[in-house]
Design a protein around this motif. Structure first.
Motif, PDB file in Angstrom:
ATOM      1  N   UNK A 223       0.835  -1.192   0.000  1.00  0.00           N
ATOM      2  CA  UNK A 223       0.000   0.000   0.000  1.00  0.00           C
ATOM      3  C   UNK A 223       0.875   1.249   0.000  1.00  0.00           C
ATOM      4  N   UNK A 224       0.274   2.359  -0.387  1.00  0.00           N
ATOM      5  CA  UNK A 224       1.035   3.614  -0.442  1.00  0.00           C
ATOM      6  C   UNK A 224       1.599   3.976   0.932  1.00  0.00           C
ATOM      7  N   UNK A 225       0.854   3.667   1.978  1.00  0.00           N
ATOM      8  CA  UNK A 225       1.334   3.966   3.332  1.00  0.00           C
ATOM      9  C   UNK A 225       2.590   3.158   3.653  1.00  0.00           C
ATOM     10  N   UNK A 226       2.655   1.919   3.170  1.00  0.00           N
ATOM     11  CA  UNK A 226       3.839   1.086   3.404  1.00  0.00           C
ATOM     12  C   UNK A 226       5.025   1.630   2.630  1.00  0.00           C
ATOM     13  N   UNK A 227       4.792   2.043   1.393  1.00  0.00           N
ATOM     14  CA  UNK A 227       5.877   2.616   0.592  1.00  0.00           C
ATOM     15  C   UNK A 227       6.410   3.889   1.243  1.00  0.00           C
TER      16      UNK A 227
END
Length: 324
Positions: A223-227
């Motif tokens: 997910x974008x939050x993980x990236x």
């Protein structure tokens, strides 16, 4: 048998030969599936070489061992051209492949050779090719350098260049086994010496199984939050002053973009091994130390105070929040 079961079987086989080093074996499997190179650091006698040999023994792979010594030459690693006479006053130059033309390459005690020899591995590790006399030679599709080094012997050793350190996907440290595990080691070696391990071995795992798993891992989503979280961890090594006085005092040079790529590749493999098709923050945190400990240069103050790279990474993980 599913692709994941095949890999778990491979991991179990290596663990049977390497008692008490489950974490190290898991890191070797992660690097293999992530198509990266590994530097293993540990005291003598802790089965660094044995772990690598066991991995190669259970794969359909060509295994090469290069014993690094101060008198080793670059051509001893890459190979070179030799002159073939035709017996009539003429002849041609023919390229003779060196031990780097294998699948699993054990660079044993890599820090015992000077930088000129160590740099012979740079092109192979990064571009998967070797250039000799202006000609390029491709390395096999399944290619992995597994290097070992001894951290306590400094006489007659040469520090690895930063450029080469950065080409290792992971820097894994191996420690003493527990007392209970060491008893198992005694029994295992005693059984091997008595010929008890010579029974029928399971079939080797084909290379295609590794390639199939890599395609599955390519489908793992972040997910974008993980990236953002992974990039935030790397940013903390480059701009430590934004994350507290301790990091500002400890870090001299931060991680390169290869650090972000390493976190992304290995976290997806780790998630796949857990049976998930997506990455969670715990996956990133689980492999952060192995991906970053060789990419963060400590300041003189940190070294003088006995601060270790793992201490710095612990503080980074505490300071960098996961985006909601």
């Amino acid at each position: 048998m599913s692709a994941r079961d095949v890999i778990l079987d491979l991991q179990a086989r290596v663990n049977q030969a390497i008692i008490g080093q489950e974490r190290v074996v898991e890191r070797l499997i992660i690097a293999l599936l992530a198509n990266g190179n590994v530097l293993i650091e540990g005291l003598p006698g802790l089965a660094k070489t044995r772990a690598i040999k066991s991995l190669a023994r259970n794969l359909e792979a060509a295994f090469s061992r290069i014993q690094f010594t101060p008198d080793l030459l670059p051509s001893d690693v890459t190979g070179g051209e030799i002159y073939r006479s035709d017996g009539q006053g003429g002849g041609t130059f023919e390229f003779r492949q060196g031990p780097v033309f294998g699948n699993l390459i054990l660079a044993d005690e890599i820090n015992r050779a000077p930088a000129k020899v160590q740099s012979a591995l740079l092109e192979a590790m990064e571009e998967r090719q070797v250039t000799v006399a202006g000609k390029r030679y491709r390395l096999p599709d399944l290619f992995m350098v597994l290097a070992t080094e001894n951290p306590i012997e400094q006489e007659g050793t040469y520090p690895l260049p930063e450029a080469q350190m950065d080409r290792f996907l992971m820097h894994v440290r191996i420690d003493y086994p527990s007392d209970a595990d060491e008893v198992k080691v005694l029994r295992l070696v005693r059984e091997e010496n008595a010929g008890g391990s010579a029974s029928s071995s399971p079939p080797k795992i084909p290379q295609q199984a590794i390639f199939d798993v890599r395609r599955e891992i390519d489908a793992i989503t972040s997910a974008e939050a993980i990236e953002t979280y992974m990039v935030g961890l790397i940013a903390a090594t480059r701009r430590p002053s934004e994350y507290g006085d301790r990091l500002k005092q400890w870090i001299a040079i931060g991680a390169s973009p290869r650090g972000s790529l390493a976190l992304d590749q290995t976290s997806r493999v780790y998630a796949w091994l857990q049976g998930r098709d997506y990455v969670v923050p715990e996956d990133v945190q689980a492999i952060a130390h192995d991906c970053l400990r060789h990419r963060v240069s400590l300041s003189y103050e940190a070294t003088a105070d006995g601060v270790k790279p793992d201490d710095v990474i612990d503080e980074i993980i505490r300071q960098v929040a996961v985006a909601a």
